[in-house]
Design a protein around this motif. Structure first.
Motif, mmCIF file in Angstrom:
data_model
loop_
_atom_site.group_PDB
_atom_site.id
_atom_site.type_symbol
_atom_site.label_atom_id
_atom_site.label_comp_id
_atom_site.label_asym_id
_atom_site.label_seq_id
_atom_site.Cartn_x
_atom_site.Cartn_y
_atom_site.Cartn_z
ATOM 1 N N MET A 158 30.035 16.348 8.465
ATOM 2 C CA MET A 158 30.834 15.186 8.093
ATOM 3 C C MET A 158 31.712 14.743 9.261
ATOM 4 O O MET A 158 31.920 13.556 9.448
ATOM 5 N N LEU A 159 32.208 15.683 10.030
ATOM 6 C CA LEU A 159 33.064 15.341 11.164
ATOM 7 C C LEU A 159 32.284 14.598 12.241
ATOM 8 O O LEU A 159 32.771 13.621 12.809
ATOM 9 N N LYS A 160 31.057 15.045 12.500
ATOM 10 C CA LYS A 160 30.232 14.381 13.502
ATOM 11 C C LYS A 160 29.943 12.940 13.094
ATOM 12 O O LYS A 160 30.033 12.023 13.905
ATOM 13 N N SER A 161 29.597 12.747 11.837
ATOM 14 C CA SER A 161 29.305 11.384 11.377
ATOM 15 C C SER A 161 30.561 10.525 11.398
ATOM 16 O O SER A 161 30.497 9.328 11.713
ATOM 17 N N ALA A 162 31.716 11.105 11.110
ATOM 18 C CA ALA A 162 32.963 10.346 11.160
ATOM 19 C C ALA A 162 33.291 9.930 12.594
ATOM 20 O O ALA A 162 33.730 8.797 12.834
ATOM 21 N N LEU A 163 33.063 10.817 13.551
ATOM 22 C CA LEU A 163 33.314 10.471 14.955
ATOM 23 C C LEU A 163 32.365 9.378 15.440
ATOM 24 O O LEU A 163 32.768 8.475 16.180
ATOM 25 N N ILE A 164 31.118 9.447 15.008
ATOM 26 C CA ILE A 164 30.159 8.406 15.366
ATOM 27 C C ILE A 164 30.565 7.075 14.752
ATOM 28 O O ILE A 164 30.524 6.030 15.409
ATOM 29 N N VAL B 214 33.569 6.096 13.940
ATOM 30 C CA VAL B 214 34.757 5.601 14.639
ATOM 31 C C VAL B 214 34.358 4.939 15.959
ATOM 32 O O VAL B 214 34.788 3.821 16.266
ATOM 33 N N ALA B 215 33.520 5.598 16.735
ATOM 34 C CA ALA B 215 33.112 5.054 18.034
ATOM 35 C C ALA B 215 32.336 3.745 17.874
ATOM 36 O O ALA B 215 32.598 2.768 18.584
ATOM 37 N N VAL B 216 31.403 3.712 16.951
ATOM 38 C CA VAL B 216 30.603 2.506 16.730
ATOM 39 C C VAL B 216 31.476 1.366 16.223
ATOM 40 O O VAL B 216 31.334 0.214 16.654
ATOM 41 N N SER B 217 32.392 1.659 15.338
ATOM 42 C CA SER B 217 33.236 0.609 14.757
ATOM 43 C C SER B 217 34.193 0.017 15.785
ATOM 44 O O SER B 217 34.411 -1.190 15.805
ATOM 45 N N ILE B 218 34.766 0.843 16.625
ATOM 46 C CA ILE B 218 35.668 0.326 17.660
ATOM 47 C C ILE B 218 34.895 -0.529 18.655
ATOM 48 O O ILE B 218 35.347 -1.607 19.045
ATOM 49 N N TYR C 212 37.109 -0.848 12.902
ATOM 50 C CA TYR C 212 36.678 -2.169 13.370
ATOM 51 C C TYR C 212 37.892 -3.044 13.644
ATOM 52 O O TYR C 212 37.987 -3.690 14.690
ATOM 53 N N LEU C 213 38.831 -3.058 12.710
ATOM 54 C CA LEU C 213 40.039 -3.860 12.893
ATOM 55 C C LEU C 213 40.867 -3.360 14.075
ATOM 56 O O LEU C 213 41.432 -4.160 14.822
ATOM 57 N N ALA C 214 40.925 -2.043 14.260
ATOM 58 C CA ALA C 214 41.656 -1.497 15.413
ATOM 59 C C ALA C 214 40.987 -1.913 16.719
ATOM 60 O O ALA C 214 41.663 -2.293 17.676
ATOM 61 N N GLY C 215 39.672 -1.860 16.766
ATOM 62 C CA GLY C 215 38.950 -2.288 17.961
ATOM 63 C C GLY C 215 39.117 -3.769 18.220
ATOM 64 O O GLY C 215 39.283 -4.203 19.365
ATOM 65 N N LEU C 216 39.075 -4.563 17.167
ATOM 66 C CA LEU C 216 39.274 -6.010 17.290
ATOM 67 C C LEU C 216 40.669 -6.317 17.818
ATOM 68 O O LEU C 216 40.835 -7.134 18.729
#
Length: 99
Positions: free
Chosen positions: A1-7, A9-13, A64-68
């Motif tokens: 679950m942690l690996k998928s959460a990190l992925i 986060v990276a994709v969304s940013i 996504y909003l943080a990256g935006l």
């Protein structure tokens, strides 16, 4: 679950810096549907799959909003820096900038 959460986060940013909101919403929906199917195929219950998918969907939207926001802030600072450089040059030469 942690690996998928990190992925996620990276994709969304990265998506916040590059694609429009409606495109990200479609992408996020399909990604979370696929994630839910994978959880179900691993033998988890339907409720657990839905809850896990919704958690990651909320995380995706926040990132996504943080990256935006970060990309927009960076763009504004770059424009301000460029504008100040042009203004400094015009004071040094005594000529007004074109445009």
């Amino acid at each position: 679950m942690l690996k998928s959460a990190l992925i996620v986060v990276a994709v969304s940013i990265a998506a916040g810096a590059t694609i429009r909101a409606w495109a990200f919403a479609i992408f996020a929906f399909f990604l979370m549907a696929a994630f839910g199917v994978v959880i179900l195929l691993k033998g988890s219950s339907l409720t657990e799959g839905i809850v896990s998918s919704l958690k990651l969907l909320v995380l995706m939207e926040i990132c996504y909003l943080a990256g935006l926001f970060a990309f927009s802030l960076w763009g504004h600072s770059q424009r301000r820096r460029k504008k100040n450089a042009i203004a400094d040059r015009s004071h040094a030469t005594g000529k007004r900038p074109h445009g």
